[in-house]
Design a protein around this motif. Structure first.
Motif, PDB file in Angstrom:
ATOM      1  N   LYS A  59     -15.653 -11.931 -45.222  1.00  0.00           N
ATOM      2  CA  LYS A  59     -14.701 -10.489 -44.790  1.00  0.00           C
ATOM      3  C   LYS A  59     -15.529  -9.593 -46.005  1.00  0.00           C
ATOM      4  O   LYS A  59     -15.309  -8.862 -46.624  1.00  0.00           O
ATOM      5  CB  LYS A  59     -13.375  -9.995 -44.274  1.00  0.00           C
ATOM      6  CG  LYS A  59     -13.484 -10.324 -43.084  1.00  0.00           C
ATOM      7  CD  LYS A  59     -11.866 -10.289 -43.063  1.00  0.00           C
ATOM      8  CE  LYS A  59     -11.300 -10.838 -41.395  1.00  0.00           C
ATOM      9  NZ  LYS A  59     -10.269 -10.601 -41.110  1.00  0.00           N
ATOM     10  N   GLY A  60     -15.525 -11.275 -47.576  1.00  0.00           N
ATOM     11  CA  GLY A  60     -15.438 -10.336 -49.022  1.00  0.00           C
ATOM     12  C   GLY A  60     -13.988 -10.085 -49.299  1.00  0.00           C
ATOM     13  O   GLY A  60     -14.507  -8.955 -50.040  1.00  0.00           O
ATOM     14  N   GLU A  61     -12.891 -10.458 -49.048  1.00  0.00           N
ATOM     15  CA  GLU A  61     -11.802 -10.430 -50.306  1.00  0.00           C
ATOM     16  C   GLU A  61     -11.156 -10.697 -50.944  1.00  0.00           C
ATOM     17  O   GLU A  61     -12.161 -11.968 -51.199  1.00  0.00           O
ATOM     18  CB  GLU A  61     -11.139  -9.963 -48.413  1.00  0.00           C
ATOM     19  CG  GLU A  61     -10.805  -8.775 -47.710  1.00  0.00           C
ATOM     20  CD  GLU A  61     -10.111  -9.456 -46.668  1.00  0.00           C
ATOM     21  OE1 GLU A  61      -9.322  -9.877 -46.884  1.00  0.00           O
ATOM     22  OE2 GLU A  61      -9.902  -8.487 -45.643  1.00  0.00           O
ATOM     23  N   LYS A  62     -10.665 -10.660 -52.266  1.00  0.00           N
ATOM     24  CA  LYS A  62     -10.599 -11.183 -52.683  1.00  0.00           C
ATOM     25  C   LYS A  62      -8.847 -11.838 -53.265  1.00  0.00           C
ATOM     26  O   LYS A  62      -8.216 -10.477 -52.776  1.00  0.00           O
ATOM     27  CB  LYS A  62     -11.472 -10.348 -54.268  1.00  0.00           C
ATOM     28  CG  LYS A  62     -13.210 -10.551 -54.267  1.00  0.00           C
ATOM     29  CD  LYS A  62     -13.480 -10.771 -55.636  1.00  0.00           C
ATOM     30  CE  LYS A  62     -15.218 -10.885 -55.059  1.00  0.00           C
ATOM     31  NZ  LYS A  62     -16.024 -10.475 -56.925  1.00  0.00           N
ATOM     32  N   LEU A  63      -8.624 -12.760 -53.936  1.00  0.00           N
ATOM     33  CA  LEU A  63      -7.105 -12.670 -54.507  1.00  0.00           C
ATOM     34  C   LEU A  63      -6.543 -12.163 -55.772  1.00  0.00           C
ATOM     35  O   LEU A  63      -8.304 -11.578 -56.029  1.00  0.00           O
ATOM     36  CB  LEU A  63      -6.818 -14.048 -54.388  1.00  0.00           C
ATOM     37  CG  LEU A  63      -6.672 -15.040 -53.159  1.00  0.00           C
ATOM     38  CD1 LEU A  63      -6.429 -16.165 -53.628  1.00  0.00           C
ATOM     39  CD2 LEU A  63      -5.754 -14.434 -52.533  1.00  0.00           C
TER      40      LEU A  63
END
Length: 277
Positions: A218-222
């Motif tokens: 999904k292309g999400e980041k921490l």
């Protein structure tokens, strides 16, 4: 107000919504009994309405409805109603691919062609609530068709349920389960440990890899970066986490944020520490 196009059986009807002139599938107890083509009808309480404009991997919902015995649409709806009771809001469009899968599963069983899925145990662990919910299909199939399904088929139904409650298709869920299995195997091979799949630390590691894969897709980041701390404090776990992340990138063909390494290293260290005690 709807106009009947075709009654599929006593409980299912294809009808045209006179407001938008589009075709819908209507499912409700006794809904199709005695219905005639072009008859006008209101949707009674307890009836569920599905758009036939939905698209699936095997074609449109309309295409599937033409090929599927209506009983499998009813069975899929029973499973989804149980899913809604447990999870709340769900995506009802999964009805069509789920019914399609159930129809194929029953056909395989009746032809003595039952499958074996090496990821069943991983699916049961990764999607625990979905699997428990999917087990409701056992008594439904036994009652409706006198068919008994095994844990592998329940696992596939669990993936459909997961797809109905998350923005994640069945193929992606299967891919994530495979990825988690391979990453866990890498940890076991590198540490020489056989990880207790029932342990809390394993569960945390497994779910972390699962969500790490989902974030990559999904292309999400921490936000928080633990790389410096973990690479200094636990260099072996950090190096292994780096290898796992590279493997995950290659498998998913998606880049992983470098921040993921530190978090994964933390979970690997927890598992190693617990197994060594």
């Amino acid at each position: 107000m709807f106009r009947v196009k075709k009654a599929l059986n006593h409980n299912t009807v294809i009808a045209i919504n006179m407001a938008d002139n589009r075709e819908y599938l209507l499912i409700g107890k006794g809904l199709g009994f005695g219905r005639k083509v072009s008859e006008r009808m209101e949707v009674p309480d307890g009836c569920t309405v599905y758009s036939l404009r939905e698209h699936t991997e095997r074609g449109t919902a309309m295409d599937l409805v033409k090929d599927i015995d209506p009983v499998f649409l009813e069975i899929a709806e029973e499973v989804l109603k149980e899913s809604e009771r447990i999870f709340g809001r769900i995506d009802w469009s999964i009805l069509f691919p789920m019914a399609d899968h159930i129809a194929f599963a029953v056909r395989r069983i009746q032809n003595n062609e039952q499958i074996s899925n090496p990821l069943t145990s991983d699916i049961r662990a990764l999607f625990h609530m979905e699997y428990k919910t999917a087990e409701c299909i056992r008594p439904i199939l036994k009652k409706r068709l006198n068919v008994e399904i095994d844990e592998h088929e329940v696992g596939y139904i669990a993936l459909h349920i997961h797809s109905a409650i998350e923005d994640e298709n069945v193929a992606l869920s299967m891919q994530i389960a495979q990825t988690v299995r391979e990453c866990i195997q890498m940890v076991e091979d590198a540490t020489g440990l056989t990880i207790d799949v029932m342990s809390l630390s394993y569960n945390r590691l497994m779910n972390h890899v699962r969500y790490m894969a989902a974030r990559a897709v999904k292309g999400e980041k921490l936000k928080l970066n633990m790389n410096d701390y973990m690479s200094t404090k636990f260099p072996k776990a950090y190096e292994l986490a780096s290898q796992v992340c590279r493997h995950l990138e290659n498998y998913l063909r998606k880049p992983l944020d470098e921040v993921e390494i530190g978090y994964l290293a933390m979970h690997i260290e927890r598992v190693a520490a617990q197994e060594e005690t």
